[in-house]
Motif scaffolding. Sequence first.
Motif, PDB file in Angstrom:
ATOM      1  N   MET A   1       2.532  -0.718   0.386  1.00 34.82           N
ATOM      2  CA  MET A   1       1.322  -1.515   1.327  1.00 34.82           C
ATOM      3  C   MET A   1       2.142  -2.716   1.623  1.00 34.82           C
ATOM      4  N   SER A   2       2.104  -3.231   2.875  1.00 32.65           N
ATOM      5  CA  SER A   2       2.895  -4.275   2.725  1.00 32.65           C
ATOM      6  C   SER A   2       1.972  -5.662   3.201  1.00 32.65           C
ATOM      7  N   GLN A   3       2.679  -7.319   2.669  1.00 33.31           N
ATOM      8  CA  GLN A   3       1.644  -7.870   2.353  1.00 33.31           C
ATOM      9  C   GLN A   3       1.666  -8.839   3.057  1.00 33.31           C
ATOM     10  N   GLN A   4       2.227  -8.632   4.737  1.00 32.63           N
ATOM     11  CA  GLN A   4       2.434  -9.604   5.197  1.00 32.63           C
ATOM     12  C   GLN A   4       1.977  -9.847   6.371  1.00 32.63           C
ATOM     13  N   SER A   5       1.077 -10.588   6.981  1.00 37.42           N
ATOM     14  CA  SER A   5       1.085 -10.086   8.001  1.00 37.42           C
ATOM     15  C   SER A   5       1.393 -10.492   8.998  1.00 37.42           C
ATOM     16  N   PHE A   6       0.546  -9.386  11.038  1.00 32.39           N
ATOM     17  CA  PHE A   6       1.307 -10.060  11.798  1.00 32.39           C
ATOM     18  C   PHE A   6       0.645 -10.767  12.678  1.00 32.39           C
ATOM     19  N   ILE A   7       1.527 -11.527  12.770  1.00 31.99           N
ATOM     20  CA  ILE A   7       1.242 -12.688  13.301  1.00 31.99           C
ATOM     21  C   ILE A   7       1.501 -12.769  14.761  1.00 31.99           C
ATOM     22  N   PRO A   8       0.421 -11.999  16.397  1.00 31.36           N
ATOM     23  CA  PRO A   8       0.539 -12.360  17.276  1.00 31.36           C
ATOM     24  C   PRO A   8       1.645 -13.431  17.932  1.00 31.36           C
TER      25      PRO A   8
ATOM     26  N   ALA B   1       7.686   9.134  23.935  1.00 35.56           N
ATOM     27  CA  ALA B   1       7.366   7.898  23.815  1.00 35.56           C
ATOM     28  C   ALA B   1       7.982   6.878  22.714  1.00 35.56           C
ATOM     29  N   GLY B   2       7.263   8.250  21.659  1.00 37.51           N
ATOM     30  CA  GLY B   2       8.108   7.305  20.446  1.00 37.51           C
ATOM     31  C   GLY B   2       9.452   7.070  20.260  1.00 37.51           C
ATOM     32  N   PHE B   3      10.022   8.420  20.188  1.00 39.17           N
ATOM     33  CA  PHE B   3      11.744   8.122  20.603  1.00 39.17           C
ATOM     34  C   PHE B   3      12.192   6.845  20.789  1.00 39.17           C
ATOM     35  N   TRP B   4      11.364   6.552  22.359  1.00 37.93           N
ATOM     36  CA  TRP B   4      11.742   5.284  22.870  1.00 37.93           C
ATOM     37  C   TRP B   4      11.446   4.316  21.806  1.00 37.93           C
ATOM     38  N   LEU B   5       9.818   3.653  22.188  1.00 39.30           N
ATOM     39  CA  LEU B   5       9.714   3.189  21.399  1.00 39.30           C
ATOM     40  C   LEU B   5      10.346   2.654  19.416  1.00 39.30           C
ATOM     41  N   THR B   6      10.403   3.496  19.021  1.00 38.77           N
ATOM     42  CA  THR B   6      11.711   3.623  17.698  1.00 38.77           C
ATOM     43  C   THR B   6      13.112   2.333  18.207  1.00 38.77           C
TER      44      THR B   6
ATOM     45  N   MET C   1      -7.292   7.211  16.551  1.00 32.91           N
ATOM     46  CA  MET C   1      -6.054   6.084  17.269  1.00 32.91           C
ATOM     47  C   MET C   1      -5.423   5.817  16.333  1.00 32.91           C
ATOM     48  N   LYS C   2      -4.481   5.273  15.941  1.00 25.75           N
ATOM     49  CA  LYS C   2      -3.303   4.814  15.364  1.00 25.75           C
ATOM     50  C   LYS C   2      -3.151   3.467  15.636  1.00 25.75           C
ATOM     51  N   TRP C   3      -2.802   3.116  14.547  1.00 24.25           N
ATOM     52  CA  TRP C   3      -1.806   1.676  14.282  1.00 24.25           C
ATOM     53  C   TRP C   3      -0.676   2.254  13.198  1.00 24.25           C
ATOM     54  N   ALA C   4       0.205   0.797  13.244  1.00 22.50           N
ATOM     55  CA  ALA C   4       1.438   0.738  12.965  1.00 22.50           C
ATOM     56  C   ALA C   4       2.194  -0.722  12.726  1.00 22.50           C
ATOM     57  N   LEU C   5       2.134  -1.266  11.422  1.00 24.66           N
ATOM     58  CA  LEU C   5       3.153  -2.454  11.646  1.00 24.66           C
ATOM     59  C   LEU C   5       4.943  -2.000  11.544  1.00 24.66           C
ATOM     60  N   VAL C   6       4.830  -2.416  11.832  1.00 32.10           N
ATOM     61  CA  VAL C   6       7.050  -2.836  11.641  1.00 32.10           C
ATOM     62  C   VAL C   6       7.871  -3.456  12.359  1.00 32.10           C
TER      63      VAL C   6
ATOM     64  N   GLU D   1       6.864   5.350  12.293  1.00 33.15           N
ATOM     65  CA  GLU D   1       7.015   5.337  10.317  1.00 33.15           C
ATOM     66  C   GLU D   1       7.370   6.427  10.017  1.00 33.15           C
ATOM     67  N   ALA D   2       8.499   6.291   9.931  1.00 26.19           N
ATOM     68  CA  ALA D   2       9.759   7.661   9.395  1.00 26.19           C
ATOM     69  C   ALA D   2      11.072   6.169   9.174  1.00 26.19           C
ATOM     70  N   SER D   3      10.714   5.285  10.340  1.00 24.42           N
ATOM     71  CA  SER D   3      11.830   4.319  10.132  1.00 24.42           C
ATOM     72  C   SER D   3      12.118   3.059   8.751  1.00 24.42           C
ATOM     73  N   VAL D   4      13.542   2.519   9.239  1.00 24.72           N
ATOM     74  CA  VAL D   4      13.487   1.756   7.523  1.00 24.72           C
ATOM     75  C   VAL D   4      12.235   0.492   7.269  1.00 24.72           C
ATOM     76  N   ALA D   5      12.056   0.230   9.062  1.00 25.53           N
ATOM     77  CA  ALA D   5      11.502  -1.499   9.267  1.00 25.53           C
ATOM     78  C   ALA D   5      10.408  -0.832   8.996  1.00 25.53           C
ATOM     79  N   TRP D   6       9.384   0.112   8.889  1.00 24.64           N
ATOM     80  CA  TRP D   6       8.223   0.478   8.727  1.00 24.64           C
ATOM     81  C   TRP D   6       7.785  -0.787   7.203  1.00 24.64           C
ATOM     82  N   GLN D   7       5.950  -1.397   8.010  1.00 27.85           N
ATOM     83  CA  GLN D   7       5.842  -2.023   7.120  1.00 27.85           C
ATOM     84  C   GLN D   7       4.223  -1.451   6.593  1.00 27.85           C
ATOM     85  N   ALA D   8       2.876  -0.671   7.554  1.00 26.57           N
ATOM     86  CA  ALA D   8       1.584  -0.424   6.720  1.00 26.57           C
ATOM     87  C   ALA D   8       1.131   0.498   8.424  1.00 26.57           C
ATOM     88  N   SER D   9       0.673   1.133   8.309  1.00 26.13           N
ATOM     89  CA  SER D   9      -0.361   2.087   9.007  1.00 26.13           C
ATOM     90  C   SER D   9      -1.787   2.773   9.190  1.00 26.13           C
TER      91      SER D   9
END
Lengths: 265, 265, 265
Positions: free
Chosen positions: A1-8, A56-61, A87-92, A109-117
Motif C-alpha cells: 500500500m503506497s504511503q503517498q497521499s493524493f493531493i487534489p 469505461a475502464g479501458f478508456w480511463l486506463t 463503490m470503489k476508489w483507486a489511486l493510480v 488496478e492491473a496497471s503499473v502505476a497502481w498505488q492503492a484501492s
Amino acid sequence: MSQQSFIPSGYITLTTDFGACDPFVGVMKGVIAQRWAAANVIDLCHGLPKYQPTVAGFWLTRCWPYFSLGTVHLAVVDPGVGSSRAMKWALVGGHAFIAPDNGLLEALEASVAWQASGTFELSDLVCLNLGVVSSTFHGRDVFAPLVAELAAGRIRVESLGRPVTPGRRAVTVANEALGSVQVIDDFGNLLTDIGVERLADNRYRKILYASQVIDIKETYDSSRVGEVTAIVNSWGCVEIAVVQGNAQQRFGAALGDPVSLVSSD
Amino acid sequence: MSQQSFIPSGYITLTTDFGACDPFVGVMKGVIAQRWAAANVIDLCHGLPKYQPTVAGFWLTRCWPYFSLGTVHLAVVDPGVGSSRAMKWALVGGHAFIAPDNGLLEALEASVAWQASGTFELSDLVCLNLGVVSSTFHGRDVFAPLVAELAAGRIRVESLGRPVTPGRRAVTVANEALGSVQVIDDFGNLLTDIGVERLADNRYRKILYASQVIDIKETYDSSRVGEVTAIVNSWGCVEIAVVQGNAQQRFGAALGDPVSLVSSD
Amino acid sequence: MSQQSFIPSGYITLTTDFGACDPFVGVMKGVIAQRWAAANVIDLCHGLPKYQPTVAGFWLTRCWPYFSLGTVHLAVVDPGVGSSRAMKWALVGGHAFIAPDNGLLEALEASVAWQASGTFELSDLVCLNLGVVSSTFHGRDVFAPLVAELAAGRIRVESLGRPVTPGRRAVTVANEALGSVQVIDDFGNLLTDIGVERLADNRYRKILYASQVIDIKETYDSSRVGEVTAIVNSWGCVEIAVVQGNAQQRFGAALGDPVSLVSSD
C-alpha cells in the motif's frame, strides 16, 4: 500500500454511459457546483456503450495521463445502481478514481502505476450529509457530492471504507497472439487489446480478423481511401480501420470479436 | 407577487433541442462570454426531443433544485422562433427562468416554489443593444445576451415586460390513477407523470401499460436482466423500464402513451 | 500581410468531427489544462460530418464573430492525419485559427476580414517539447499543446512556419443563380452557399431544389407546419426547411445537391 497521499488539484473528470438526450450529466455538474463552486469539471465522455463498465475502464486506463496530477476521475457506468453493490476508489499515478464496484476499475488496478484501492458503502459516507439517496441515480445523489468533496480536499480518499488488494494485478496472457475487439469508436474503428509490446520482436506484422489477413501499417495514410488497414493507434493498441470509412459497418463488427496476430515466419 | 428579489450567483444553465451536430450551442456560449466573461455556464441538456417545449419544462421543473441559488436557466425549444410569440420569465425558488412563451415554463408556474412570472417582447429589450436580430436564431441573438446580463446582475428579471399570473397554477387531476408517458430517456426508460404522492396510501402498487400489468418495485435490482419493471425513479415519478434493456424498443413506446395505476383492492 | 499582432484573450474554441462516443475531445481538454490551467475552452461543435474539412470551414467562417477578440479557434477534421500534410494558421479579424492544411481554412482565407496565413510542419514545433507524437491523434499530441501555448501568449502565431498568400482569396462565382447544399443541420435543414447578397436586387425570390420551386420567405412562421419553405437564415444563407419537420428526410437530401435561384422576371 503506497504511503503517498493524493493531493487534489481541483480537477474532476466525468465519464458515463448517460448519453446526450437527458439532463443527467448537467444535474451532476449542478450538484458539484453546489458543493464546491471552484471545481474544474471536464467531460471525458458520456457516450460510452451502456451497461459495459469494462469499456469505461479501458478508456480511463489510457486517458488519465493526459490530465493534471491530482485529478479526481469519476466514472458512472452502473447497471447495478440501487442494489447492494459497493463503490470503489483507486489511486493510480497520483490521480484518484471513483466508480461503482463492478469491474470498472479493474484495468486500472492491473496497471503499473497502481498505488492503492478500497471499497466503500453508502454507510461510509455519513460525513457527506447526503440527504435522500434515490435507488436509481447515485451519480447525482452520491458520486457527485463525493467527488466535489474529494477535489476540494475536504475528505481524504484513502480514508474511505476498507482498503483492498486487487486480485488481478498480475495479468497472464494465455497466448500473446490472441485478442479481441475491446472498443468500437465513433469512426467505426475497431480497437483491440493487442498492445504494441506484443509486436516488439517484429515477428508479427499482420493481424487476422473476420477471415481477413490485414497488414499492420504505420499510418492510415499508407493505405488508400476505402481500404482495410491495421495500425498501432495513439493508445498503443492494434486497431483495424477502413481509411476514411467505417470498419464496424464493413465487417458488421461487435465488441468481443476475436482477432489474432499472424506470424511472419 | 413575491417581494423577494432574484440575486444572481453568476451561474447560467442552457437547455435546448439543438443537438450536437451543429455549432448552435457553442455560438451561444461565445455570445455569453462576449457579454460577460465571468459567467459560469453549465449545459443542462441539448439533446431534448425537437419542437416539444413541454419535455424541456418537465426536466427544468425537476432539475433546478440541484443548481446553486441565483442560477439563470435558459431553455430554448422554440418552434415559433421569428413569429410574434412573446418571451417569458419566471422566478421559482430563488432561480430565474427564461424561455419562449410557448408553454415551456407552465410546469414551473404550477409548482409550489413559484414566485413570479412575466412576458416580454423584443421591444422590451432595447436596453440590451442587440444589433441585428435574425428571425431564426433568437438563442444567439436575443436569449444569450439577455441571460448574460441577468447573470451579471446588470438587468433585473422582474423589470422585464409585464407581470402575469399563471393561469394553470391550480392543477386538477381528473383521475388520480391515470397518466401518460412524458419523457423517454436515452436508456429507453418511460417516465410518466404519475408522481410518488399518488402512491402514498399504498392502494396502488401496480401500473397498467400496453395491456401489461407491471409491479412497482423499489430498485431495478429487484428484477432480472431483461425483465419489464416499474419503479419510482429519482425524480419522484413512476417509470417503466427493462432491466439493462430498452423499454422504448420493447414496447414501441411513444410520448403520450396512456398509463394507469391498478388498484390492489 | 497585416502588421497587426494577435493578442490572445485566453479563449480557445474546439471544433472536430470526433463525435460524442469516445473520450477524444475530453483528452484534448486535459492536455490543454496540463499546459495552461487558465485557458477558457468552449466547444464549438464535435458532431460535424466526418472527414469533410469544408463543412468545418463553413461553420468557422460564420461563427467566429460571436466569440471574444483574441480567441484561438482549433479545428481538427483531419483525414490526412499521420501523412505528410502540413498544418496551417490564419489570422482573421483579430482571431487566430489552427487546422490541418487540407482546405479547412480556405473559406476563412477568402473572407474580407482575412489578415495573414501560414503553413507549418511538426519540425517547426520543437519549442513545444511535444514528446511522442502518434500518427493518428494530432489533436491530442500536437494541436492541443499548440493552442494552449498560443492562448497563453507564450508563442506568437505569426512566427509559426512560413507565411503564405492564399490562392483563392478572389472567389469568382460562375453564375450568381447557382449553388449547392453545403451543410445539413440537426433539424434536417439544408443550408446552401447562396448568400443574402445575391438576393439584393429583388430579382430572385424563389429557389429551385429537387424539381420543386420554393418561395423564399421571411420566417419559418410564414408557412404551415409540415410545409416546405426557404428562408434567409441567421447565417446569411438561403436555407431550405420543412416547418417543424425534416427537409433532409423529406427530400433524401445530400451534401452537394444543386440548388438554383429562380428569376421572378
